[in-house]
Scaffold this active site. Structure first.
Site, PDB file in Angstrom:
ATOM      1  N   ASP A 283     -13.354 -36.654  36.228  1.00  0.00           N
ATOM      2  CA  ASP A 283     -13.183 -35.180  35.378  1.00  0.00           C
ATOM      3  C   ASP A 283     -13.132 -34.252  36.663  1.00  0.00           C
ATOM      4  O   ASP A 283     -13.427 -33.497  35.957  1.00  0.00           O
ATOM      5  CB  ASP A 283     -14.102 -35.500  33.833  1.00  0.00           C
ATOM      6  CG  ASP A 283     -13.090 -36.785  33.101  1.00  0.00           C
ATOM      7  OD1 ASP A 283     -11.818 -37.029  32.962  1.00  0.00           O
ATOM      8  OD2 ASP A 283     -14.165 -37.197  32.263  1.00  0.00           O
TER       9      ASP A 283
ATOM     10  N   LYS B 240     -12.608 -25.675  39.060  1.00  0.00           N
ATOM     11  CA  LYS B 240     -13.421 -24.939  37.974  1.00  0.00           C
ATOM     12  C   LYS B 240     -14.027 -23.780  37.868  1.00  0.00           C
ATOM     13  O   LYS B 240     -15.908 -23.410  37.184  1.00  0.00           O
ATOM     14  CB  LYS B 240     -13.590 -26.039  36.743  1.00  0.00           C
ATOM     15  CG  LYS B 240     -12.694 -26.626  36.216  1.00  0.00           C
ATOM     16  CD  LYS B 240     -13.493 -28.097  35.214  1.00  0.00           C
ATOM     17  CE  LYS B 240     -12.646 -27.471  34.253  1.00  0.00           C
ATOM     18  NZ  LYS B 240     -12.736 -28.929  32.657  1.00  0.00           N
TER      19      LYS B 240
ATOM     20  N   GLY C 246      -8.149 -40.469  32.703  1.00  0.00           N
ATOM     21  CA  GLY C 246      -7.434 -39.720  32.510  1.00  0.00           C
ATOM     22  C   GLY C 246      -7.256 -37.996  32.975  1.00  0.00           C
ATOM     23  O   GLY C 246      -8.341 -37.108  33.065  1.00  0.00           O
ATOM     24  N   HIS C 247      -6.708 -38.142  33.725  1.00  0.00           N
ATOM     25  CA  HIS C 247      -5.305 -37.125  34.519  1.00  0.00           C
ATOM     26  C   HIS C 247      -4.676 -36.039  33.994  1.00  0.00           C
ATOM     27  O   HIS C 247      -3.383 -36.343  33.952  1.00  0.00           O
ATOM     28  CB  HIS C 247      -5.071 -37.413  35.567  1.00  0.00           C
ATOM     29  CG  HIS C 247      -6.137 -38.738  36.466  1.00  0.00           C
ATOM     30  ND1 HIS C 247      -6.172 -39.489  37.147  1.00  0.00           N
ATOM     31  CD2 HIS C 247      -7.834 -39.221  35.781  1.00  0.00           C
ATOM     32  CE1 HIS C 247      -7.248 -40.055  38.077  1.00  0.00           C
ATOM     33  NE2 HIS C 247      -7.770 -40.244  36.743  1.00  0.00           N
TER      34      HIS C 247
ATOM     35  N   GLN D 269     -11.216 -42.034  38.009  1.00  0.00           N
ATOM     36  CA  GLN D 269     -13.552 -42.032  37.596  1.00  0.00           C
ATOM     37  C   GLN D 269     -14.220 -41.232  39.527  1.00  0.00           C
ATOM     38  O   GLN D 269     -13.141 -40.282  39.307  1.00  0.00           O
ATOM     39  CB  GLN D 269     -14.143 -43.386  37.683  1.00  0.00           C
ATOM     40  CG  GLN D 269     -13.409 -44.244  36.912  1.00  0.00           C
ATOM     41  CD  GLN D 269     -11.659 -44.246  36.711  1.00  0.00           C
ATOM     42  OE1 GLN D 269     -11.771 -45.556  37.894  1.00  0.00           O
ATOM     43  NE2 GLN D 269     -10.950 -44.497  35.799  1.00  0.00           N
TER      44      GLN D 269
ATOM     45  N   PRO E 277     -16.630 -34.914  23.224  1.00  0.00           N
ATOM     46  CA  PRO E 277     -17.793 -34.226  24.212  1.00  0.00           C
ATOM     47  C   PRO E 277     -18.388 -34.649  26.016  1.00  0.00           C
ATOM     48  O   PRO E 277     -18.873 -35.278  25.897  1.00  0.00           O
ATOM     49  CB  PRO E 277     -18.728 -33.513  23.692  1.00  0.00           C
ATOM     50  CG  PRO E 277     -18.754 -33.870  22.173  1.00  0.00           C
ATOM     51  CD  PRO E 277     -17.281 -35.527  22.255  1.00  0.00           C
TER      52      PRO E 277
ATOM     53  N   GLY F 200     -11.664 -37.971  23.340  1.00  0.00           N
ATOM     54  CA  GLY F 200     -11.736 -36.884  22.918  1.00  0.00           C
ATOM     55  C   GLY F 200     -13.580 -36.590  22.722  1.00  0.00           C
ATOM     56  O   GLY F 200     -13.894 -36.113  21.971  1.00  0.00           O
TER      57      GLY F 200
ATOM     58  N   LYS G 126      -9.205 -34.490  39.825  1.00  0.00           N
ATOM     59  CA  LYS G 126      -8.531 -34.708  40.720  1.00  0.00           C
ATOM     60  C   LYS G 126      -6.860 -35.141  40.569  1.00  0.00           C
ATOM     61  O   LYS G 126      -5.893 -35.362  41.221  1.00  0.00           O
ATOM     62  CB  LYS G 126      -8.690 -36.693  40.253  1.00  0.00           C
ATOM     63  CG  LYS G 126      -9.765 -36.457  41.031  1.00  0.00           C
ATOM     64  CD  LYS G 126     -10.410 -38.469  40.533  1.00  0.00           C
ATOM     65  CE  LYS G 126     -11.068 -38.705  39.232  1.00  0.00           C
ATOM     66  NZ  LYS G 126     -11.829 -38.021  38.865  1.00  0.00           N
TER      67      LYS G 126
HETATM   68  P1  GDP Z   1      -9.168 -36.171  36.335  1.00  0.00           P
HETATM   69  O1  GDP Z   1      -9.808 -36.975  35.037  1.00  0.00           O
HETATM   70  O2  GDP Z   1     -10.288 -35.720  37.407  1.00  0.00           O
HETATM   71  O3  GDP Z   1      -8.305 -35.738  36.568  1.00  0.00           O
HETATM   72  O4  GDP Z   1     -10.183 -34.355  35.418  1.00  0.00           O
HETATM   73  P2  GDP Z   1      -9.131 -33.894  33.595  1.00  0.00           P
HETATM   74  O5  GDP Z   1      -7.720 -34.043  33.703  1.00  0.00           O
HETATM   75  O6  GDP Z   1     -10.085 -35.462  33.002  1.00  0.00           O
HETATM   76  O7  GDP Z   1     -10.380 -32.823  33.713  1.00  0.00           O
HETATM   77  C1  GDP Z   1      -9.998 -31.419  33.964  1.00  0.00           C
HETATM   78  C2  GDP Z   1      -9.270 -30.753  33.469  1.00  0.00           C
HETATM   79  O8  GDP Z   1      -9.740 -28.861  34.032  1.00  0.00           O
HETATM   80  C3  GDP Z   1      -7.988 -31.122  32.845  1.00  0.00           C
HETATM   81  O9  GDP Z   1      -8.079 -30.612  32.004  1.00  0.00           O
HETATM   82  C4  GDP Z   1      -7.819 -29.835  33.989  1.00  0.00           C
HETATM   83  O10 GDP Z   1      -6.671 -29.244  32.851  1.00  0.00           O
HETATM   84  C5  GDP Z   1      -8.818 -29.250  33.927  1.00  0.00           C
HETATM   85  N1  GDP Z   1      -8.939 -28.137  35.133  1.00  0.00           N
HETATM   86  C6  GDP Z   1      -8.607 -28.538  36.351  1.00  0.00           C
HETATM   87  N2  GDP Z   1      -8.608 -27.341  36.700  1.00  0.00           N
HETATM   88  C7  GDP Z   1      -9.290 -26.656  36.667  1.00  0.00           C
HETATM   89  C8  GDP Z   1      -9.662 -25.227  37.075  1.00  0.00           C
HETATM   90  O11 GDP Z   1      -9.828 -25.125  38.101  1.00  0.00           O
HETATM   91  N3  GDP Z   1     -10.382 -24.356  36.077  1.00  0.00           N
HETATM   92  C9  GDP Z   1     -10.139 -24.913  35.030  1.00  0.00           C
HETATM   93  N4  GDP Z   1     -10.867 -23.890  33.620  1.00  0.00           N
HETATM   94  N5  GDP Z   1      -9.791 -25.974  33.713  1.00  0.00           N
HETATM   95  C10 GDP Z   1      -9.022 -26.941  34.948  1.00  0.00           C
HETATM   96  P1  IMO Z   2     -11.073 -40.117  35.201  1.00  0.00           P
HETATM   97  O1  IMO Z   2     -10.091 -40.609  36.249  1.00  0.00           O
HETATM   98  C1  IMO Z   2     -15.106 -39.530  33.868  1.00  0.00           C
HETATM   99  C2  IMO Z   2     -16.955 -43.432  32.364  1.00  0.00           C
HETATM  100  C3  IMO Z   2     -17.024 -43.992  30.879  1.00  0.00           C
HETATM  101  C4  IMO Z   2     -18.327 -44.649  30.692  1.00  0.00           C
HETATM  102  C5  IMO Z   2     -18.623 -44.905  32.406  1.00  0.00           C
HETATM  103  C6  IMO Z   2     -17.390 -47.408  31.690  1.00  0.00           C
HETATM  104  O2  IMO Z   2     -10.715 -39.471  34.599  1.00  0.00           O
HETATM  105  O3  IMO Z   2     -12.586 -39.240  36.029  1.00  0.00           O
HETATM  106  P2  IMO Z   2     -15.652 -48.341  31.492  1.00  0.00           P
HETATM  107  O4  IMO Z   2     -14.258 -47.884  30.403  1.00  0.00           O
HETATM  108  O5  IMO Z   2     -14.525 -47.838  32.531  1.00  0.00           O
HETATM  109  O6  IMO Z   2     -15.752 -49.265  31.515  1.00  0.00           O
HETATM  110  O7  IMO Z   2     -16.456 -46.748  31.158  1.00  0.00           O
HETATM  111  O8  IMO Z   2     -17.353 -44.686  32.792  1.00  0.00           O
HETATM  112  N1  IMO Z   2     -15.385 -43.506  32.365  1.00  0.00           N
HETATM  113  C7  IMO Z   2     -15.062 -42.309  32.852  1.00  0.00           C
HETATM  114  N2  IMO Z   2     -16.195 -40.402  33.189  1.00  0.00           N
HETATM  115  N3  IMO Z   2     -13.863 -39.509  33.461  1.00  0.00           N
HETATM  116  C8  IMO Z   2     -13.245 -41.082  34.034  1.00  0.00           C
HETATM  117  O9  IMO Z   2     -12.178 -41.083  35.051  1.00  0.00           O
HETATM  118  C9  IMO Z   2     -14.093 -41.396  33.543  1.00  0.00           C
HETATM  119  N4  IMO Z   2     -13.549 -43.452  33.670  1.00  0.00           N
HETATM  120  C10 IMO Z   2     -14.749 -43.911  32.940  1.00  0.00           C
HETATM  121  O10 IMO Z   2     -17.367 -42.166  30.210  1.00  0.00           O
HETATM  122  O11 IMO Z   2     -19.855 -44.145  30.765  1.00  0.00           O
HETATM  123 MG    MG Z   3      -9.965 -37.637  33.208  1.00  0.00          MG
END
Ligand code: GDP
Ligand code: IMO
Ligand code: MG
Length: 430
Positions: A22, A337, A49-50, A230, A310, A308, A25
């Site tokens: 998260d 961020k 979840g991207h 991940q 935290p 969802g 990416k």
């Molecule tokens: P990923 O799994 O690495 O693709 O990251 P996620 O999408 O799961 O989580 C990143 C969250 O931060 C998402 O809700 C993005 O929309 C948000 N995000 C990404 N870059 C920024 C940033 O520079 N600032 C803020 N405030 N939010 C960001």
């Molecule tokens: P992105 O690509 C954050 C974490 C889970 C758990 C562990 C194992 O959005 O960054 P799993 O279901 O893979 O067997 O869970 O890995 N986890 C992630 N945490 N971002 C992810 O993907 C994750 N994919 C798995 O929360 O701790």
């Molecule tokens: Mg993610």
């Protein structure tokens, strides 16, 4: 015969998260994707979840690579992934509704499929672990990789033969009949076979010879961007085992997950959140259990895209980051961020770990009694979300970035200042 050596094959660049996932990416891949012909996922499944925001359009992608908001690139789901057929087809349907051409989305015949019994097994395993539960996403990722290694998995190639597919499902159900006895909500054997055959028909037009596809692209000089899922610290071999996912998430995993050699790799860019988060259980030395952590969670909207839940929040951890730079061979970084840190008087960075008075490294991240050393940096009050240049950032923010680059030991290419595509500032540009 005189054979001339040539080295004119285009290299593939990698983007990986260097923390616990998260990091942003999806957002970063979306920014880079305009310059590439192929965007490829190499591992994981819909545990990822991207999120991408372009103007008013928001996407939360689970398995489709994050270049999908650009018209040109082909989106390739590589052989190292584990893919839920229902999840994939649902995502394709959503994208089609947005007017996106989904014929560009290709899946390697080597990728494995995740079936409902994998998710049921995942949840049963977690329950059995009790207090030691990993906090998985419950998507069946671990059990699907177990099947792969046990040579019992079902690949996208198997979708081409209805008899083989049905036989493999029967075999797998029989093998786990003891484990899954009494698990509610699972379809019967014949229902599962019928459902999977129907989904297979719909998925088949997207299935390609994965090795032929990626090497054809390399040989044609097409530019390939490889999207990690991940984070490095969730890698099954080098993360905080056993609190990890079940795949190799680090840059080396890209070679295995796509069937290409290390000589085909160009740059390796790490996505680094300006602070740290983690979802699920496991070591997190820089975690904040106080109102400062709560503040980061609120300001950064740190709630899981998939579950969802935290996210746990803490300061940037330079010990963990240096470790991740090493195991990935990073060539540069993108910080995300940074805007979330606005309004803090001072910003902490974990700069050392101590155990029994001795300095230790990331290998001790999960050791009981671990203590952290925190260094403090000056904060800033200004809102950064409209800033578009490094020079336009407050002096303290520029200084914090310098410190981050120093801790990482690699240059920072871009800084993300908000979730929308345009909210970014680049080094080298004023
Ligand atoms: P990923 O799994 O690495 O693709 O990251 P996620 O999408 O799961 O989580 C990143 C969250 O931060 C998402 O809700 C993005 O929309 C948000 N995000 C990404 N870059 C920024 C940033 O520079 N600032 C803020 N405030 N939010 C960001
Ligand atoms: P992105 O690509 C954050 C974490 C889970 C758990 C562990 C194992 O959005 O960054 P799993 O279901 O893979 O067997 O869970 O890995 N986890 C992630 N945490 N971002 C992810 O993907 C994750 N994919 C798995 O929360 O701790
Ligand atoms: Mg993610």
């Amino acid at each position: 015969m005189n054979v001339q050596a040539t080295n004119d094959i285009c290299k593939a660049d990698i983007i990986v998260g260097i923390q616990w996932g998260d990091e942003g990416k999806g957002r970063v891949v979306d920014y880079y994707a305009k310059d590439y012909d192929v965007i490829a996922r190499f591992g994981g499944g819909d545990n990822a979840g991207h999120s991408i925001i372009v103007g008013n359009t928001k996407l939360a992608l689970r398995i489709v690579p994050s270049g999908v908001m650009h018209e040109r690139p082909v989106l390739f789901i590589g052989g190292g992934t584990v893919v839920s057929l229902a999840g994939l087809l649902g995502e394709l349907g959503n994208l089609e509704q947005l007017g996106i051409d989904i014929s560009r989305i290709k899946v390697s015949d080597r990728a494995h499929i995740v079936l409902p019994y994998h998710a049921a097994q995942d949840r049963a395993n977690e329950e059995a672990r009790g207090a030691a539960a990993i906090g998985t996403t419950g998507r069946g990722i671990g059990p699907a990789y177990v099947d792969k290694v046990a040579r019992a998995g079902i690949t996208f190639s198997d979708l081409r033969n209805r008899t083989v597919l049905a036989d493999k499902i029967r075999f797998n159900l029989t093998a786990r009949s003891g484990n899954l006895a009494g698990v509610a909500g699972l379809p019967s054997e014949e229902e599962l076979i019928a459902q999977t055959l129907e989904l297979a028909e719909r998925a088949l037009p997207h299935v390609v010879d994965g090795v032929g596809f990626i090497h054809g692209a390399l040989e044609d000089g097409r530019r390939i961007l490889i999207e990690g899922a991940q984070g490095s610290l969730l890698d099954v071999g080098y993360g905080t085992y056993p609190y990890v996912t079940s795949s190799h998430t680090i840059a080396g995993g890209a070679c295995i997950g796509l069937g290409i050699g290390p000589t085909s790799i160009g740059r390796v860019t790490g996505v680094v959140k300006a602070y740290a988060t983690r979802v699920g259980a496991g070591p997190f030395p820089s975690e904040l259990h106080d109102e400062q952590g709560e503040r980061l969670r609120k300001a950064g909207a740190e709630f899981g895209t998939v579950t969802g839940r935290p996210r746990r929040c803490g300061w940037f951890d330079s010990v963990a980051a240096r470790y991740a730079v090493r195991i990935n061979g990073l060539t540069s970084a993108v910080v995300t961020k940074l805007d979330v840190l606005s309004g803090l008087e001072r910003i902490g960075v974990v700069t050392g770990y101590r155990l029994g008075g001795n300095r230790v490294g990331f290998e001790s991240a999960g050791a009981p009694g671990l203590e952290t050393e925190v260094e403090w940096f000056e904060g800033w009050m200004e809102d950064l979300t409209s800033v578009r240049s490094i020079a336009g950032l407050p002096r303290a923010a520029q200084q914090y970035l310098k410190e981050l680059a120093g801790f990482l030991g690699v240059p920072i290419d871009h800084v993300s200042l908000g979730p929308e595509r345009s909210q970014l500032a680049s080094y080298g540009k004023t």
